[in-house]
Design an enzyme around this catalytic site. Structure first.
Site, PDB file in Angstrom:
ATOM      1  N   CYS A   2      11.622  -8.182 -10.239  1.00  0.00           N
ATOM      2  CA  CYS A   2      12.039  -9.106 -11.295  1.00  0.00           C
ATOM      3  C   CYS A   2      12.786  -8.363 -12.389  1.00  0.00           C
ATOM      4  O   CYS A   2      12.661  -7.153 -12.549  1.00  0.00           O
ATOM      5  CB  CYS A   2      10.805  -9.761 -11.923  1.00  0.00           C
ATOM      6  SG  CYS A   2       9.802 -10.657 -10.769  1.00  0.00           S
ATOM      7  N   ARG A  27      18.562  -5.314  -8.436  1.00  0.00           N
ATOM      8  CA  ARG A  27      17.126  -5.017  -8.335  1.00  0.00           C
ATOM      9  C   ARG A  27      16.452  -5.837  -7.247  1.00  0.00           C
ATOM     10  O   ARG A  27      15.291  -5.591  -6.912  1.00  0.00           O
ATOM     11  CB  ARG A  27      16.445  -5.273  -9.681  1.00  0.00           C
ATOM     12  CG  ARG A  27      16.980  -4.420 -10.809  1.00  0.00           C
ATOM     13  CD  ARG A  27      16.725  -5.066 -12.165  1.00  0.00           C
ATOM     14  NE  ARG A  27      15.326  -5.219 -12.454  1.00  0.00           N
ATOM     15  CZ  ARG A  27      14.603  -4.307 -13.119  1.00  0.00           C
ATOM     16  NH1 ARG A  27      15.180  -3.195 -13.499  1.00  0.00           N
ATOM     17  NH2 ARG A  27      13.342  -4.499 -13.369  1.00  0.00           N
ATOM     18  N   TRP A  75      11.642 -11.804  -8.142  1.00  0.00           N
ATOM     19  CA  TRP A  75      11.422 -11.344  -6.762  1.00  0.00           C
ATOM     20  C   TRP A  75      10.004 -11.809  -6.433  1.00  0.00           C
ATOM     21  O   TRP A  75       9.036 -11.277  -6.985  1.00  0.00           O
ATOM     22  CB  TRP A  75      11.561  -9.826  -6.689  1.00  0.00           C
ATOM     23  CG  TRP A  75      11.591  -9.272  -5.297  1.00  0.00           C
ATOM     24  CD1 TRP A  75      12.426  -9.645  -4.281  1.00  0.00           C
ATOM     25  CD2 TRP A  75      10.761  -8.252  -4.752  1.00  0.00           C
ATOM     26  NE1 TRP A  75      12.164  -8.917  -3.155  1.00  0.00           N
ATOM     27  CE2 TRP A  75      11.167  -8.053  -3.399  1.00  0.00           C
ATOM     28  CE3 TRP A  75       9.743  -7.485  -5.253  1.00  0.00           C
ATOM     29  CZ2 TRP A  75      10.554  -7.109  -2.564  1.00  0.00           C
ATOM     30  CZ3 TRP A  75       9.139  -6.543  -4.426  1.00  0.00           C
ATOM     31  CH2 TRP A  75       9.538  -6.363  -3.104  1.00  0.00           C
ATOM     32  N   ASN A 101       8.181  -9.756 -16.094  1.00  0.00           N
ATOM     33  CA  ASN A 101       8.321  -8.839 -14.966  1.00  0.00           C
ATOM     34  C   ASN A 101       7.009  -8.072 -14.854  1.00  0.00           C
ATOM     35  O   ASN A 101       6.575  -7.443 -15.803  1.00  0.00           O
ATOM     36  CB  ASN A 101       9.485  -7.868 -15.181  1.00  0.00           C
ATOM     37  CG  ASN A 101       9.539  -6.822 -14.054  1.00  0.00           C
ATOM     38  OD1 ASN A 101       9.080  -7.089 -12.948  1.00  0.00           O
ATOM     39  ND2 ASN A 101      10.039  -5.637 -14.351  1.00  0.00           N
ATOM     40  N   GLY A 102       6.374  -8.163 -13.675  1.00  0.00           N
ATOM     41  CA  GLY A 102       5.108  -7.452 -13.455  1.00  0.00           C
ATOM     42  C   GLY A 102       4.141  -8.354 -12.708  1.00  0.00           C
ATOM     43  O   GLY A 102       4.539  -9.356 -12.117  1.00  0.00           O
ATOM     44  N   GLU A 480      14.360  11.201   6.596  1.00  0.00           N
ATOM     45  CA  GLU A 480      15.213  10.459   5.647  1.00  0.00           C
ATOM     46  C   GLU A 480      16.414   9.866   6.375  1.00  0.00           C
ATOM     47  O   GLU A 480      16.819   8.736   6.109  1.00  0.00           O
ATOM     48  CB  GLU A 480      15.649  11.360   4.510  1.00  0.00           C
ATOM     49  CG  GLU A 480      16.691  10.775   3.573  1.00  0.00           C
ATOM     50  CD  GLU A 480      16.250   9.493   2.862  1.00  0.00           C
ATOM     51  OE1 GLU A 480      15.062   9.112   2.941  1.00  0.00           O
ATOM     52  OE2 GLU A 480      17.125   8.834   2.262  1.00  0.00           O
ATOM     53  N   LYS A 484      17.386   5.830   6.242  1.00  0.00           N
ATOM     54  CA  LYS A 484      18.701   5.334   5.815  1.00  0.00           C
ATOM     55  C   LYS A 484      19.278   4.410   6.869  1.00  0.00           C
ATOM     56  O   LYS A 484      19.788   3.326   6.569  1.00  0.00           O
ATOM     57  CB  LYS A 484      19.643   6.516   5.561  1.00  0.00           C
ATOM     58  CG  LYS A 484      19.378   7.243   4.261  1.00  0.00           C
ATOM     59  CD  LYS A 484      19.928   6.507   3.084  1.00  0.00           C
ATOM     60  CE  LYS A 484      19.076   6.061   1.959  1.00  0.00           C
ATOM     61  NZ  LYS A 484      17.702   6.255   1.829  1.00  0.00           N
ATOM     62  N   GLU A 487      17.232   1.038   6.995  1.00  0.00           N
ATOM     63  CA  GLU A 487      17.197   0.107   5.858  1.00  0.00           C
ATOM     64  C   GLU A 487      18.549  -0.520   5.549  1.00  0.00           C
ATOM     65  O   GLU A 487      18.616  -1.556   4.902  1.00  0.00           O
ATOM     66  CB  GLU A 487      16.612   0.770   4.621  1.00  0.00           C
ATOM     67  CG  GLU A 487      17.411   1.895   4.023  1.00  0.00           C
ATOM     68  CD  GLU A 487      16.760   2.400   2.733  1.00  0.00           C
ATOM     69  OE1 GLU A 487      16.106   1.619   2.033  1.00  0.00           O
ATOM     70  OE2 GLU A 487      16.911   3.590   2.439  1.00  0.00           O
ATOM     71  N   HIS A 503       5.191  15.145  23.969  1.00  0.00           N
ATOM     72  CA  HIS A 503       3.832  14.580  23.872  1.00  0.00           C
ATOM     73  C   HIS A 503       3.840  13.052  23.943  1.00  0.00           C
ATOM     74  O   HIS A 503       2.920  12.399  23.474  1.00  0.00           O
ATOM     75  CB  HIS A 503       3.170  15.054  22.571  1.00  0.00           C
ATOM     76  CG  HIS A 503       3.010  16.532  22.516  1.00  0.00           C
ATOM     77  ND1 HIS A 503       2.087  17.212  23.277  1.00  0.00           N
ATOM     78  CD2 HIS A 503       3.715  17.462  21.845  1.00  0.00           C
ATOM     79  CE1 HIS A 503       2.205  18.522  23.043  1.00  0.00           C
ATOM     80  NE2 HIS A 503       3.181  18.704  22.187  1.00  0.00           N
ATOM     81  N   LYS A 602      15.229  -2.653  -5.141  1.00  0.00           N
ATOM     82  CA  LYS A 602      15.563  -1.299  -5.600  1.00  0.00           C
ATOM     83  C   LYS A 602      14.323  -0.566  -6.074  1.00  0.00           C
ATOM     84  O   LYS A 602      14.199   0.641  -5.934  1.00  0.00           O
ATOM     85  CB  LYS A 602      16.585  -1.359  -6.746  1.00  0.00           C
ATOM     86  CG  LYS A 602      17.025   0.005  -7.259  1.00  0.00           C
ATOM     87  CD  LYS A 602      17.662   0.839  -6.170  1.00  0.00           C
ATOM     88  CE  LYS A 602      18.030   2.228  -6.623  1.00  0.00           C
ATOM     89  NZ  LYS A 602      18.420   3.091  -5.490  1.00  0.00           N
TER      90      LYS A 602
HETATM   91  C1  AGP Z   1      15.132   4.389  -0.434  1.00  0.00           C
HETATM   92  O1  AGP Z   1      16.413   4.239   0.184  1.00  0.00           O
HETATM   93  C2  AGP Z   1      14.361   3.090  -0.398  1.00  0.00           C
HETATM   94  N1  AGP Z   1      15.066   2.092  -1.098  1.00  0.00           N
HETATM   95  C3  AGP Z   1      12.907   3.260  -0.814  1.00  0.00           C
HETATM   96  O2  AGP Z   1      12.272   3.942   0.228  1.00  0.00           O
HETATM   97  C4  AGP Z   1      12.637   4.021  -2.126  1.00  0.00           C
HETATM   98  O3  AGP Z   1      12.928   5.385  -1.950  1.00  0.00           O
HETATM   99  C5  AGP Z   1      11.137   3.893  -2.453  1.00  0.00           C
HETATM  100  O4  AGP Z   1      10.854   2.525  -2.649  1.00  0.00           O
HETATM  101  C6  AGP Z   1      10.713   4.691  -3.676  1.00  0.00           C
HETATM  102  O5  AGP Z   1      11.396   4.210  -4.811  1.00  0.00           O
HETATM  103  P1  AGP Z   1      11.338   5.095  -6.156  1.00  0.00           P
HETATM  104  O6  AGP Z   1      12.010   6.402  -5.846  1.00  0.00           O
HETATM  105  O7  AGP Z   1      12.080   4.286  -7.176  1.00  0.00           O
HETATM  106  O8  AGP Z   1       9.892   5.293  -6.506  1.00  0.00           O
END
Ligand code: AGP
Length: 607
Positions: A2, A27, A75, A101-102, A480, A484, A487, A503, A602
């Site tokens: 949010c 966001r 959200w 927001n929260g 990582e 990427k 997502e 394994h 985000k």
């Molecule tokens: C990263 O590409 C993702 N959007 C997600 O994994 C993100 O890294 C994770 O939610 C942690 O967010 P932060 O770094 O704001 O704590």
């Protein structure tokens, strides 16, 4: 996640609110709304779906007159993303409107209490209890009603409050959710994020937990949780609007990938002075460092994978045991943490609920906390004993790139700085590694420039589910790289420690299976090479990632991406860049919503 925004001034509020909300879109949200006070009536317009619908419904704000208002992007956490669940919410007597927001964790008990007192609810949200509490506690003093209401709430909240009895005054409250005040001339603002303010003002006040702000067109007053007026510093935002715009790139994500040399340089240079590393405004002397028996790195998602990479550097250089823990696991694990534990909490947003909870769990057990955070004034930054900002600048794309590599840069600085203090490496090794670290921005640029063929390779290897494999530091990069790809292209991708294939997972390798093999750890290169041979023997097509000059890999892999040679412990910060681009071009080829992938936000500010 949010986002809230608010305006009070001499101009129509609705267009300002709509523009502010559009800057918060990144966001992640699924409904939006505004409330504007005109005369003694609050006019609310809200929609499920995109802000464009709100613009259309209000004709760009024209149908909602008034010079003071609040806005919200939601959200969904409690209640589906519908019009009636969208914020703002209105009290039964029409006097108060609230955006939030929260999460109000005790909302069910409050809801039952209020229903028993004949308050009528119109939504399924936790937020609505707030507006009815305000009505319940209001006896003519709005600030008192706000404070009494806040005292009943448990959980996290950034609130924006409008009241018909205060025709030019906004109230804003912060508890464990970001809230920033924008200081204008003859008009004042608030928002969840600086990005929504910088086109209006660069003078901001970061509220801290428990603080309440009262905004009129000509004045801002801040109170602490006891209601005592306090003085808050006004910060100057260095970002400009363009920095938060796309800067000519098709997507924020591509812009932010290309910004990495500059972002990593910003993370490094101000902290490297000659042969010395200065970790900002704190120094942990050797005797303190020696008191730590272990280091725990905790985070979520990509930040966790940054910790997996950084761990190798810290262990190798400082000879300190490092555990890397998922924050969502650590918070419930009854962790073995005490005053001899140093905890690094990594978070781009500084608002990730699991990471905040893990931080609080470790702090309660006596740990020393260092926050590695990008967003200034964020919750983790405020809660940590020490904070190292990654200085990546605004990261708008949901998928982190420069946020990730700047986290690595800060982790390498910590590793080197601690090692020098602990004398766990020789001065010669320290100087050599420090010199290499200073070259990283240039090497990142070369990693980008050397790999112009990535769009073609991406089409060749992103036809179906992918494997990412590697060992040690390369495995952390593979983790990582797979995230990427998943997502933003929505392709299934798995990362495996290369030694693990035999394994079980090698059973999945069949003809044409794309495998991305990260082969930058040269001490283990022969081992990973044998894994490449294993999968190729079963029909896989292999795209290898290796240091420039590694001729042996060329004979084994179908294709090779080269990056500049660097010490193994620093290799992840270079190796990840081509994998970011591989994922980007795969998502582009699949026409995905690259900057705002489906189902993702985000910053995940709820559990
Ligand atoms: C990263 O590409 C993702 N959007 C997600 O994994 C993100 O890294 C994770 O939610 C942690 O967010 P932060 O770094 O704001 O704590």
């Amino acid at each position: 996640m949010c986002g809230i925004t608010g305006f009070t001034g001499m101009h129509p509020a609705a267009p300002v609110l709509l523009n502010g909300l559009s800057r918060l879109e990144y966001r992640g949200y699924d409904s939006a709304g505004i409330a504007v006070l005109n005369g003694n009536a609050i006019h609310i317009e809200k929609v499920s779906g995109r802000i464009a619908k709100l613009y259309e419904k209000t004709e760009g704000g024209k149908t909602v007159p008034g010079t003071i208002g609040i806005g919200h992007t939601r959200w969904a956490t409690h209640g589906a993303p519908t019009d009636f669940n969208a914020h703002p919410h209105l009290s039964n007597d029409g006097r108060f409107a609230v955006v939030h927001n929260g999460i109000i964790e005790n909302y069910l008990a409050l809801r039952e209490e209020l229903i028993a007192e004949d308050y009528i609810f119109h939504s399924e949200t936790d937020t609505e209890v707030i507006v009815h509490l305000l009505e319940k506690y209001y006896t003519g003093d709005i600030k008192a009603a706000v404070m009494k209401t806040a005292s009943r709430l448990e959980g996290s909240y950034a609130l924006g409050i409008l009241c018909t009895d205060a025709p030019d005054t906004l109230f804003a409250v912060r508890e464990a959710s970001p809230l920033i005040l924008g200081i204008g001339v003859g008009e004042q603002y608030f928002s969840s994020d600086v990005t929504a303010l910088i086109s209006l003002t660069k003078n901001v006040i970061y509220l801290e937990d428990g603080e309440i702000a009262c905004l009129t067109p000509d004045h801002v007053t801040v109170y602490d949780c006891t209601g005592k007026e306090i003085t808050k510093p006004i910060s100057r935002v260095t970002w400009n609007v363009e920095a938060a715009e796309k800067g000519g790139y098709e997507h924020f994500m591509l812009k932010e990938i290309m910004e990495q040399p500059a972002a990593v340089k910003a993370a490094l240079t101000s902290r490297i002075q000659g042969e010395k590393i200065r970790l900002d405004d704190f120094e942990l002397p050797a005797e303190i460092l020696r008191s730590f028996h272990k280091i725990i790195i905790t985070a979520c998602g990509s930040a966790y994978y940054a910790g997996c990479s950084g761990r190798y550097a810290i262990e190798k250089l400082c000879h300190l045991p490092v555990e890397v823990e998922l924050a969502s696991e650590l918070r419930y694990a009854d962790p073995l943490v005490d005053t001899h534990t140093l905890v690094l909490v990594i978070s781009q947003s500084g608002e990730t609920a699991d990471s905040i909870a893990a931080l609080k769990e470790c702090r309660a057990r006596g740990a020393t906390i260092i926050g590695i955070v990008n967003v200034v004034g964020s919750t983790i930054a405020n809660l940590a004993d020490y904070t190292l900002y990654t200085r990546a600048g605004p990261e708008i794309a949901v998928a982190t790139t420069k946020g990730f590599t700047t986290q690595l840069a800060v982790l390498y600085l910590i590793a080197l700085s601690f090692a020098e203090k602990l004398r766990s490496i020789s001065p010669e090794v320290y100087s050599s590694l420090l010199w290499e670290l200073k070259q990283v921005p240039k090497y990142i640029q070369q990693s980008i420039d050397m790999n112009y063929q990535l769009p073609t390779l991406s089409r060749r290897y992103s036809s179906r589910s992918l494997f990412f494999i590697g060992r040690n530091t390369d495995y952390a990069v593979a983790l990582e790289g797979a995230l990427k790809m998943k997502e933003i292209s929505y392709l299934h991708a798995e990362s495996y420690a290369a030694g693990e294939l035999k394994h079980g997972t090698i059973a999945l390798i069949e003809n044409g299976q794309p495998v991305i093999a990260v082969c930058c750890n040269e001490a283990l290169a022969d081992k990973t090479l044998s894994n490449v041979v294993e999968v190729k023997a079963r029909g896989a097509k292999v795209l290898a990632l290796a240091f420039h000059g590694n001729s042996r890999i060329i004979s084994q892999a179908d294709d090779v991406i080269f990056i500049p040679r660097i010490s193994t412990i620093f290799s992840p910060i270079l190796a990840v860049v081509p994998l970011q681009l591989l994922a980007y071009y795969a998502a582009k080829a699949h026409n995905c919503d690259i900057d705002k992938p489906k189902n993702l936000a985000k910053s995940v500010t709820v559990e």
